[in-house]
Design a protein around this motif. Sequence first.
Motif, PDB file in Angstrom:
ATOM      1  N   ARG A   1      36.693  40.153  44.521  1.00 51.25           N
ATOM      2  CA  ARG A   1      37.902  39.829  45.263  1.00 51.25           C
ATOM      3  C   ARG A   1      37.662  40.186  46.728  1.00 51.25           C
ATOM      4  O   ARG A   1      37.365  41.332  47.051  1.00 51.25           O
ATOM      5  CB  ARG A   1      39.109  40.582  44.715  1.00 51.25           C
TER       6      ARG A   1
ATOM      7  N   SER B   1      38.852  34.985  45.543  1.00 53.63           N
ATOM      8  CA  SER B   1      38.024  35.634  44.526  1.00 53.63           C
ATOM      9  C   SER B   1      37.041  34.638  43.919  1.00 53.63           C
ATOM     10  O   SER B   1      37.247  33.427  43.942  1.00 53.63           O
ATOM     11  CB  SER B   1      38.910  36.252  43.436  1.00 53.63           C
ATOM     12  N   THR B   2      35.963  35.183  43.372  1.00 50.02           N
ATOM     13  CA  THR B   2      34.939  34.376  42.720  1.00 50.02           C
ATOM     14  C   THR B   2      34.312  35.204  41.609  1.00 50.02           C
ATOM     15  O   THR B   2      34.452  36.434  41.584  1.00 50.02           O
ATOM     16  CB  THR B   2      33.866  33.928  43.740  1.00 50.02           C
ATOM     17  N   THR B   3      33.638  34.537  40.683  1.00 50.33           N
ATOM     18  CA  THR B   3      33.006  35.224  39.557  1.00 50.33           C
ATOM     19  C   THR B   3      31.486  35.132  39.668  1.00 50.33           C
ATOM     20  O   THR B   3      30.936  34.051  39.905  1.00 50.33           O
ATOM     21  CB  THR B   3      33.458  34.624  38.217  1.00 50.33           C
TER      22      THR B   3
ATOM     23  N   ASN C   1      27.407  32.147  42.048  1.00 51.32           N
ATOM     24  CA  ASN C   1      28.833  32.467  41.858  1.00 51.32           C
ATOM     25  C   ASN C   1      29.666  31.199  41.728  1.00 51.32           C
ATOM     26  O   ASN C   1      29.272  30.120  42.213  1.00 51.32           O
ATOM     27  CB  ASN C   1      29.351  33.306  43.027  1.00 51.32           C
TER      28      ASN C   1
ATOM     29  N   ALA D   1      29.896  39.215  33.411  1.00 54.98           N
ATOM     30  CA  ALA D   1      30.620  38.531  34.491  1.00 54.98           C
ATOM     31  C   ALA D   1      31.420  39.553  35.286  1.00 54.98           C
ATOM     32  O   ALA D   1      32.120  40.382  34.705  1.00 54.98           O
ATOM     33  CB  ALA D   1      31.550  37.462  33.922  1.00 54.98           C
ATOM     34  N   VAL D   2      31.321  39.487  36.596  1.00 50.63           N
ATOM     35  CA  VAL D   2      32.038  40.402  37.477  1.00 50.63           C
ATOM     36  C   VAL D   2      32.849  39.566  38.466  1.00 50.63           C
ATOM     37  O   VAL D   2      32.323  38.617  39.066  1.00 50.63           O
ATOM     38  CB  VAL D   2      31.079  41.312  38.257  1.00 50.63           C
ATOM     39  N   GLN D   3      34.118  39.896  38.630  1.00 53.63           N
ATOM     40  CA  GLN D   3      34.940  39.190  39.601  1.00 53.63           C
ATOM     41  C   GLN D   3      34.912  39.935  40.927  1.00 53.63           C
ATOM     42  O   GLN D   3      35.114  41.138  40.998  1.00 53.63           O
ATOM     43  CB  GLN D   3      36.384  39.048  39.120  1.00 53.63           C
TER      44      GLN D   3
ATOM     45  N   THR E   1      37.846  45.195  36.482  1.00 52.37           N
ATOM     46  CA  THR E   1      37.439  43.889  36.981  1.00 52.37           C
ATOM     47  C   THR E   1      36.248  43.318  36.234  1.00 52.37           C
ATOM     48  O   THR E   1      35.901  42.168  36.419  1.00 52.37           O
ATOM     49  CB  THR E   1      37.054  43.968  38.466  1.00 52.37           C
TER      50      THR E   1
ATOM     51  N   ARG F   1      28.043  35.822  37.582  1.00 53.02           N
ATOM     52  CA  ARG F   1      27.512  36.034  36.227  1.00 53.02           C
ATOM     53  C   ARG F   1      26.019  36.377  36.294  1.00 53.02           C
ATOM     54  O   ARG F   1      25.290  35.839  37.122  1.00 53.02           O
ATOM     55  CB  ARG F   1      27.730  34.799  35.366  1.00 53.02           C
TER      56      ARG F   1
END
Length: 393
Positions: free
Chosen positions: A365, A322-324, A314, A361-363, A295, A326
């Motif tokens: 969920r 889901s969102t990202t 985010n 960047a990390v997603q 991910t 950074r």
Amino acid sequence: MKHPYILLRCAVIAVLMTIAAQAQSVIINEVHSRGVAGDLDWIEVYNTTGAPVDISGYKIYDNGGQAGTKSKKQFPAGTILPAKGFYAIVVDTATFAGDTSGFGISSGGETVWLENAAGTVIDTSAIPALGTDTSYARIPDGGKVWRKTFPRTKGKTNVAVKMNEVYSRGVAGNLDWIEVHNNSAAAIDIGGYRIYDSGAQTGAKSKKQFPAGTMVPANGFAVIVVDTATFAGDTSGFGISSTGETVWLENAAGVLIDTVAVPALGTDTSYARVPDGSNVMVKRSPVSKGATNGTLVSVTNSRSVVRGFSLQQNYPNPFNPSTTIRFTMAAAGPVKLTVYDLLGKQVAVLLNGNAGAGEQAVQFRAAHLSSGVYFYHLTAGTYSEMKKMVLMK
């Protein structure tokens, strides 16, 4: 100076182009019409583009709304559709203050319309009668063909089996390969599925077939090597061009279920969906043949100077599902990224390890969590920061 007629004509063309772009970017993707208490009717929309789209104020409605005998159901303010993402709106209940649409989908079949915030109809779907465990969905996502499908896939891709990772720079002993992923909770037999390049797509050569009995475990992977015969009589000669090529995947019934335009890749790089089964593909190194793509997507810009640590808001926010997130690392080192609910209970650890210098960047969920306010907290060395985000289902 241009003639006023020419200016008006250009303006009209620009409006028509905008409407066409909107019609292609956000569409109705899946519908469930046999809701019960606790699992009401819903309609899923899909963003076909590679950029987020704000669908605040978009409206969805049935015959009554179309005829003007009742109001139209509106998407809440701040609803952002991620790139290649999904949003499911429940239609048997109010979704915002003052929602009096009373919009529910007839179990016997009904037509629904979707319009943008400007009031322009951008999609419509004639829904047939459905079973209690069945939805009506585009397969693949965003495609022109609608089918009754089981199981329902609310808020996620309609295709259980997808190409998940592609490697095109094979050599003797390590040939080209394509990995497929099963995102469902049950094993799937893909014996007879076919995968092929542009030559087979035009009929100039045969399609490569997965051998009989090829099983993909629940949430698992299967890999097919494409530079060699995989079964008796395989004459497809399917190999992936190192300069880039489009590949197609169809099921045993001959229905096209996935397409991937593979770019030129390095010898240590693959083209992969991150996270597994998503609609977003990136170049990935190292390759992860037959294993999860993870991910975490890291991006480093060697031309920029990293001046310090930072945590960004985010995006999208609010989000579903889901969102990202950074953040920027001033230097390589240990980092921990955690998520908490309003009561201060830790609900997820997104990262706990080492990260390189630069932007990361990390997603996140959150399909398993309830709607509400959450906080994400980053610690990296002596740096610590927390921000708020909103999950809206």
